[in-house]
Design an enzyme around this catalytic site. Sequence first.
Site, PDB file in Angstrom:
ATOM      1  N   VAL A 165       0.850  -1.182   0.000  1.00  0.00           N
ATOM      2  CA  VAL A 165       0.000   0.000   0.000  1.00  0.00           C
ATOM      3  C   VAL A 165       0.891   1.238   0.000  1.00  0.00           C
ATOM      4  CG1 VAL A 165      -1.717   1.316   1.275  1.00  0.00           C
ATOM      5  CG2 VAL A 165      -1.881  -1.168   1.191  1.00  0.00           C
ATOM      6  N   LYS A 166       0.678   2.084  -1.011  1.00  0.00           N
ATOM      7  CA  LYS A 166       1.447   3.316  -1.100  1.00  0.00           C
ATOM      8  C   LYS A 166       0.764   4.394  -0.260  1.00  0.00           C
ATOM      9  CE  LYS A 166       3.225   4.749  -4.934  1.00  0.00           C
ATOM     10  NZ  LYS A 166       3.322   5.231  -6.341  1.00  0.00           N
ATOM     11  N   VAL A 167       1.505   4.873   0.727  1.00  0.00           N
ATOM     12  CA  VAL A 167       0.978   5.880   1.641  1.00  0.00           C
ATOM     13  C   VAL A 167       1.839   7.134   1.541  1.00  0.00           C
ATOM     14  CG1 VAL A 167       0.434   6.440   4.037  1.00  0.00           C
ATOM     15  CG2 VAL A 167       0.176   4.076   3.221  1.00  0.00           C
TER      16      VAL A 167
END
Length: 226
Positions: A86-88
């Site tokens: 997950v790109k945060v």
Amino acid sequence: MEFIIDTVDLEEIRDAVDHLPIVGVTSNPSIVKKTSPKDFFGHMREIRKIIGDERSLHIQVIATEADEIVKEAHKIFEEVDDKVYVKVPTTYEGVKAMKILKAEGKNVTATAVYDLMQAYMALAAGADYIAPYTNRIGNLGNDPFELMAHLSNRIVEDGYDCKILAASFKGVQQVRDAFNAGSQAVTAPVSVLKAIFENPSISKAVTDFNNDWYSVYGEDKGLCDM
């Protein structure tokens, strides 16, 4: 050293995975807009089918508050799979979400990194990948490769299990410099990676070799014809 491609175009992904040593696919909302799939999660599942479980798939959240970021991350895991990174975005709320997700044992890619201290925060929060924006940092008058070098040294010195995923490229030179500065991975448009092979000297060398061969054995007679 990892080559990852920054695209959600299915044909482009198939072609790149077929030809190049690609180990993953990244995306962000702007990349998604270029293809504009009607069924977003169905499209992401199709990418997973193409790249397989052995390659990494990085999908970015939209929410800006930590609790909502975590909810969106869970939705991604539910709709695609729990192997997704997950790109945060590395914001104040984003770092909080990273801590929560890492406590759950999830994969996290810290993105939108412009500053070394910002990268250090993501590193301490447990991010698996940290993505400095190479070209954008340079456009602001700062040195992205100095950032990568310092971050790489910190990862080694403190024993973090984390990789630098350099992003935001406009040319091959930037990709080369990112690796040389200590990045373990890069994510670049397929067009940038293809440009590696567009040197006219390469084509000339191949043509010259073939012409010498054909001058001895005849036109269009290859090794399989011998």
